[in-house]
Design a protein around this motif. Structure first.
Motif, PDB file in Angstrom:
ATOM      1  N   ILE A 284       0.769  -1.517   0.118  1.00 45.50           N
ATOM      2  CA  ILE A 284       0.716  -0.172   0.305  1.00 45.50           C
ATOM      3  C   ILE A 284       0.845   1.311   0.267  1.00 45.50           C
ATOM      4  CG2 ILE A 284      -1.410   1.634   1.052  1.00 45.50           C
ATOM      5  CD1 ILE A 284      -2.963  -1.315   2.492  1.00 45.50           C
ATOM      6  N   ALA A 285       1.928   0.870   0.787  1.00 42.63           N
ATOM      7  CA  ALA A 285       2.601   2.765   0.792  1.00 42.63           C
ATOM      8  C   ALA A 285       3.827   2.609  -0.537  1.00 42.63           C
ATOM      9  CB  ALA A 285       3.971   2.719   2.233  1.00 42.63           C
ATOM     10  N   THR A 286       3.830   1.694  -0.889  1.00 43.90           N
ATOM     11  CA  THR A 286       4.142   1.663  -2.690  1.00 43.90           C
ATOM     12  C   THR A 286       3.556   2.292  -3.438  1.00 43.90           C
ATOM     13  OG1 THR A 286       5.231  -0.235  -2.806  1.00 43.90           O
ATOM     14  CG2 THR A 286       6.342   0.774  -0.877  1.00 43.90           C
ATOM     15  N   ASN A 287       2.386   2.352  -3.268  1.00 42.41           N
ATOM     16  CA  ASN A 287       1.660   2.209  -4.013  1.00 42.41           C
ATOM     17  C   ASN A 287       1.788   1.064  -5.282  1.00 42.41           C
ATOM     18  OD1 ASN A 287      -0.582   3.718  -5.214  1.00 42.41           O
ATOM     19  ND2 ASN A 287       1.016   4.676  -7.036  1.00 42.41           N
ATOM     20  N   LYS A 288       1.121   0.195  -4.499  1.00 43.44           N
ATOM     21  CA  LYS A 288       1.808  -0.823  -5.418  1.00 43.44           C
ATOM     22  C   LYS A 288       0.275  -2.006  -5.526  1.00 43.44           C
ATOM     23  CE  LYS A 288       5.941  -1.551  -6.899  1.00 43.44           C
ATOM     24  NZ  LYS A 288       6.397  -0.665  -6.031  1.00 43.44           N
ATOM     25  N   THR A 289      -1.106  -1.192  -4.641  1.00 42.88           N
ATOM     26  CA  THR A 289      -2.418  -1.773  -4.581  1.00 42.88           C
ATOM     27  C   THR A 289      -3.453  -0.554  -4.995  1.00 42.88           C
ATOM     28  OG1 THR A 289      -2.086  -0.659  -2.114  1.00 42.88           O
ATOM     29  CG2 THR A 289      -1.502  -2.897  -2.413  1.00 42.88           C
ATOM     30  N   ALA A 290      -3.238  -0.404  -6.180  1.00 46.63           N
ATOM     31  CA  ALA A 290      -4.017   1.171  -6.401  1.00 46.63           C
ATOM     32  C   ALA A 290      -5.376   0.179  -6.786  1.00 46.63           C
ATOM     33  CB  ALA A 290      -3.528   1.641  -7.543  1.00 46.63           C
ATOM     34  N   ALA A 291      -4.917  -1.113  -7.831  1.00 53.22           N
ATOM     35  CA  ALA A 291      -5.634  -2.082  -9.194  1.00 53.22           C
ATOM     36  C   ALA A 291      -7.306  -2.164  -7.574  1.00 53.22           C
ATOM     37  CB  ALA A 291      -4.885  -2.779  -9.183  1.00 53.22           C
ATOM     38  N   ILE A 292      -6.808  -2.216  -6.554  1.00 51.93           N
ATOM     39  CA  ILE A 292      -7.680  -2.795  -6.279  1.00 51.93           C
ATOM     40  C   ILE A 292      -7.897  -1.204  -5.131  1.00 51.93           C
ATOM     41  CG2 ILE A 292      -7.763  -3.752  -3.547  1.00 51.93           C
ATOM     42  CD1 ILE A 292      -5.896  -5.948  -3.745  1.00 51.93           C
ATOM     43  N   GLY A 293      -7.792  -0.616  -4.766  1.00 50.62           N
ATOM     44  CA  GLY A 293      -8.231   0.825  -4.429  1.00 50.62           C
ATOM     45  C   GLY A 293      -9.087   1.216  -5.434  1.00 50.62           C
ATOM     46  N   ARG A 294      -9.556   1.465  -6.553  1.00 46.23           N
ATOM     47  CA  ARG A 294      -9.892   2.062  -7.667  1.00 46.23           C
ATOM     48  C   ARG A 294     -11.453   1.180  -7.556  1.00 46.23           C
ATOM     49  NH1 ARG A 294      -5.495   2.002 -10.905  1.00 46.23           N
ATOM     50  NH2 ARG A 294      -5.824  -0.122 -11.809  1.00 46.23           N
ATOM     51  N   LEU A 295     -11.297  -0.257  -6.772  1.00 47.13           N
ATOM     52  CA  LEU A 295     -12.283  -0.771  -6.465  1.00 47.13           C
ATOM     53  C   LEU A 295     -13.222  -0.206  -5.248  1.00 47.13           C
ATOM     54  CD1 LEU A 295     -12.101  -4.391  -6.620  1.00 47.13           C
ATOM     55  CD2 LEU A 295     -13.089  -3.117  -8.291  1.00 47.13           C
ATOM     56  N   ASN A 296     -14.706   0.139  -4.973  1.00 44.67           N
ATOM     57  CA  ASN A 296     -14.846   0.348  -4.066  1.00 44.67           C
ATOM     58  C   ASN A 296     -15.583   0.421  -2.377  1.00 44.67           C
ATOM     59  OD1 ASN A 296     -16.613   2.620  -2.677  1.00 44.67           O
ATOM     60  ND2 ASN A 296     -18.458   3.367  -4.158  1.00 44.67           N
ATOM     61  N   TRP A 297     -14.680   0.695  -2.270  1.00 40.68           N
ATOM     62  CA  TRP A 297     -14.561  -0.712  -0.216  1.00 40.68           C
ATOM     63  C   TRP A 297     -15.631   0.258   0.443  1.00 40.68           C
ATOM     64  CZ3 TRP A 297     -13.947  -5.513  -2.196  1.00 40.68           C
ATOM     65  CH2 TRP A 297     -13.197  -5.597  -2.912  1.00 40.68           C
ATOM     66  N   THR A 298     -15.795   1.596   0.013  1.00 39.81           N
ATOM     67  CA  THR A 298     -15.830   3.079   0.923  1.00 39.81           C
ATOM     68  C   THR A 298     -17.047   2.189   2.208  1.00 39.81           C
ATOM     69  OG1 THR A 298     -15.904   4.310  -0.239  1.00 39.81           O
ATOM     70  CG2 THR A 298     -16.681   4.810   1.146  1.00 39.81           C
ATOM     71  N   THR A 299     -18.172   1.259   1.765  1.00 42.09           N
ATOM     72  CA  THR A 299     -18.875   1.074   1.968  1.00 42.09           C
ATOM     73  C   THR A 299     -18.674  -0.115   2.995  1.00 42.09           C
ATOM     74  OG1 THR A 299     -20.977   1.008   0.656  1.00 42.09           O
ATOM     75  CG2 THR A 299     -21.518  -0.672   2.576  1.00 42.09           C
ATOM     76  N   LEU A 300     -18.009  -1.350   3.010  1.00 39.12           N
ATOM     77  CA  LEU A 300     -17.928  -2.061   3.749  1.00 39.12           C
ATOM     78  C   LEU A 300     -17.047  -1.192   4.483  1.00 39.12           C
ATOM     79  CD1 LEU A 300     -16.752  -4.887   1.493  1.00 39.12           C
ATOM     80  CD2 LEU A 300     -18.585  -5.277   3.594  1.00 39.12           C
ATOM     81  N   GLY A 301     -16.150  -0.487   5.065  1.00 39.99           N
ATOM     82  CA  GLY A 301     -15.070  -0.173   5.572  1.00 39.99           C
ATOM     83  C   GLY A 301     -16.257   1.060   6.541  1.00 39.99           C
ATOM     84  N   ALA A 302     -17.606   1.567   5.703  1.00 35.50           N
ATOM     85  CA  ALA A 302     -18.212   2.088   7.289  1.00 35.50           C
ATOM     86  C   ALA A 302     -18.463   1.352   8.291  1.00 35.50           C
ATOM     87  CB  ALA A 302     -19.161   3.208   6.051  1.00 35.50           C
ATOM     88  N   LEU A 303     -18.767   0.214   7.899  1.00 27.49           N
ATOM     89  CA  LEU A 303     -20.222  -0.075   8.830  1.00 27.49           C
ATOM     90  C   LEU A 303     -19.431  -1.001   9.541  1.00 27.49           C
ATOM     91  CD1 LEU A 303     -20.000  -4.007   7.653  1.00 27.49           C
ATOM     92  CD2 LEU A 303     -21.457  -2.557   6.116  1.00 27.49           C
ATOM     93  N   THR A 304     -17.904  -1.243   9.800  1.00 25.27           N
ATOM     94  CA  THR A 304     -16.911  -1.833  10.510  1.00 25.27           C
ATOM     95  C   THR A 304     -16.949  -1.547  11.977  1.00 25.27           C
ATOM     96  OG1 THR A 304     -15.062  -2.639   8.499  1.00 25.27           O
ATOM     97  CG2 THR A 304     -14.067  -1.968  11.028  1.00 25.27           C
ATOM     98  N   TYR A 305     -17.135  -0.266  12.224  1.00 18.94           N
ATOM     99  CA  TYR A 305     -16.686  -0.013  13.095  1.00 18.94           C
ATOM    100  C   TYR A 305     -18.322  -0.481  14.650  1.00 18.94           C
ATOM    101  CZ  TYR A 305     -16.901   3.310  17.443  1.00 18.94           C
ATOM    102  OH  TYR A 305     -16.261   4.176  18.725  1.00 18.94           O
ATOM    103  N   PRO A 306     -18.583  -0.001  13.597  1.00 16.15           N
ATOM    104  CA  PRO A 306     -20.005  -0.692  14.341  1.00 16.15           C
ATOM    105  C   PRO A 306     -20.268  -2.172  14.326  1.00 16.15           C
ATOM    106  CG  PRO A 306     -21.029   0.189  12.288  1.00 16.15           C
ATOM    107  CD  PRO A 306     -19.615   1.085  12.276  1.00 16.15           C
ATOM    108  N   LEU A 307     -20.236  -3.057  13.241  1.00 17.23           N
ATOM    109  CA  LEU A 307     -19.966  -4.436  13.069  1.00 17.23           C
ATOM    110  C   LEU A 307     -18.953  -4.658  14.450  1.00 17.23           C
ATOM    111  CD1 LEU A 307     -20.542  -7.152  11.762  1.00 17.23           C
ATOM    112  CD2 LEU A 307     -18.727  -6.908  10.144  1.00 17.23           C
ATOM    113  N   TYR A 308     -17.893  -3.963  15.198  1.00 17.11           N
ATOM    114  CA  TYR A 308     -17.260  -4.074  15.305  1.00 17.11           C
ATOM    115  C   TYR A 308     -17.967  -4.408  17.043  1.00 17.11           C
ATOM    116  CZ  TYR A 308     -12.330  -4.651  18.490  1.00 17.11           C
ATOM    117  OH  TYR A 308     -11.605  -4.949  19.405  1.00 17.11           O
ATOM    118  N   LEU A 309     -18.285  -2.815  17.791  1.00 16.08           N
ATOM    119  CA  LEU A 309     -18.936  -2.651  18.257  1.00 16.08           C
ATOM    120  C   LEU A 309     -19.972  -3.940  18.862  1.00 16.08           C
ATOM    121  CD1 LEU A 309     -18.856   0.998  17.931  1.00 16.08           C
ATOM    122  CD2 LEU A 309     -17.586  -0.348  19.602  1.00 16.08           C
ATOM    123  N   LEU A 310     -20.904  -4.659  17.569  1.00 15.06           N
ATOM    124  CA  LEU A 310     -22.306  -4.301  18.018  1.00 15.06           C
ATOM    125  C   LEU A 310     -21.852  -6.379  18.378  1.00 15.06           C
ATOM    126  CD1 LEU A 310     -25.101  -3.133  18.040  1.00 15.06           C
ATOM    127  CD2 LEU A 310     -25.039  -3.811  15.698  1.00 15.06           C
TER     128      LEU A 310
END
Length: 372
Positions: A284-310
């Protein structure tokens, strides 16, 4: 795991975001959203398929099909801490304590208040006799002061929030002193003190400097520096030192919980998982994961915190009410799906509107204070 903001990289330049790498620094690292979700899912499976039944005091439902793999899922929390080291330094790169404070309050509080309240009410209604909670415990939990006041958490997963908050305080001190540009020597010092405290068992230092998890925050922050400013020999050495300390603390911790869970952990597996974490961040730090980053994982990331807590306490209560009347496979995966769906609803319908309101209110209040 607490909590971790994946906000956009600030567009303004600072000591941590120099002008020589504008293309990389303008890209939202959506792959971190995916990592957050995978870390949370690993913790969920650890609790549901291993920890709850292995201790014998949380869940009556065994799940031997996944138990041997699931027992390593607690390492998802360590991955959370690495992500936190990366993104918290990203947030702090604005070099503005007010901005940093508001971002942490807005990220931590709304989902926590909702999930803590739900867990408290469900525990009161259905948790007896195995689980209990009282109003005083609930109110102290809602202030995030439970660890400081010696009040037990309503859900055991809250422990990681207190670790996160200590890290936030360290960054806040640097911001208050206008020394965030000196973060690199501070990370070196933190690593050296942490390694010494861990090896020599200096308990006070271990508690104050969260030395058993410091390596992950240090590694994440260093990988952010590599991403923002480039690879240097001192940063490579810092990552290597963090890897050594992380491996040592992870294996030591695993050995300490073997008797509690009546199992054995393979040090080579633990070491390999930690190495995979570090290699992933290097990519990630050397920008080798840009292809994965082009996919939209934002929703999964957003629900992570309530999932962990709940998930933990409520999931165990469901298991204890429904097993063995309901098939274990259906019960486990159905509960996982239920927790993910509930987390999505909480994020979309409650957390996001509350966060917007809190951000406006806090910004307005700080502006009024400055004006006065």
């Amino acid at each position: 795991m607490g909590r971790i903001s994946l906000g956009r990289v600030v567009s303004s330049q600072s000591a941590l975001t120099p002008p020589e790498r504008p293309n990389m620094n303008n890209r939202r690292l959506k792959e971190l959203d995916l990592l957050r979700f995978l870390a949370a899912l690993a913790v969920v499976i650890f609790h549901y398929a291993f920890r709850g039944y292995a201790r014998g005091d949380m869940s009556v439902m065994p799940y031997p099909l996944l138990a041997e793999v699931a027992k390593y899922g607690y390492l998802g929390v360590e991955l959370f801490f690495m992500i936190s080291g990366f993104v918290i330094l990203m947030t702090a790169s604005s070099n503005n304590l007010q901005v940093f404070f508001i971002s942490r309050v807005v990220r931590l509080c709304p989902a926590f208040w909702v999930c803590c309240t739900l867990t408290f009410l469900i525990t009161l209604a259905f948790g007896q006799p195995r689980f209990s909670a009282d109003l005083y415990q609930y109110l102290i939990n809602m202030t995030f002061l439970g660890d400081l006041l010696g009040v037990p958490p309503i859900d055991g997963v809250y422990w990681s929030l207190f670790v996160e908050i200590k890290f936030y305080l360290m960054i806040s001190i640097l911001l208050a002193l206008k020394k965030i540009d000196k973060i690199e020597p501070c990370l070196v010092l933190w690593l050296l003190v942490s390694a010494t405290a861990e090896v020599l068992a200096f308990e006070k230092l271990r508690s104050i400097l969260i030395t058993d998890y410091a390596a992950y925050f240090i590694a994440g922050a260093t990988f952010y520096l590599i991403w923002a400013k480039g690879m240097t020999k001192p940063r490579i050495a810092l990552v290597a030192g963090a890897l050594a300390l992380a491996t040592f603390t992870a294996i030591t911790w695993a050995e300490s919980i073997e008797s509690k869970y009546a199992t054995q952990y393979d040090p080579s597996i633990i070491g390999s998982v930690i190495i995979v974490f570090f290699m992933t961040f290097l990519l990630i730090a050397t920008n080798k994961t840009a292809a994965i980053g082009r996919l939209n994982w934002t929703t999964l990331g957003a629900l992570t915190y309530p999932l962990y807590l709940l998930h933990q306490m409520i999931g165990f209560i469901i298991f204890n009410m429904a097993y063995p009347a309901v098939n274990a496979h259906l019960l486990l995966w159905g509960t996982v799906a239920l927790m993910i769906a509930a987390s999505y609803v909480i994020h979309e319908k409650i957390e996001t509107p509350m966060a917007r309101l809190m951000k406006r209110s806090l910004s307005f209040s700080f502006n009024r204070l400055r004006a006065d």
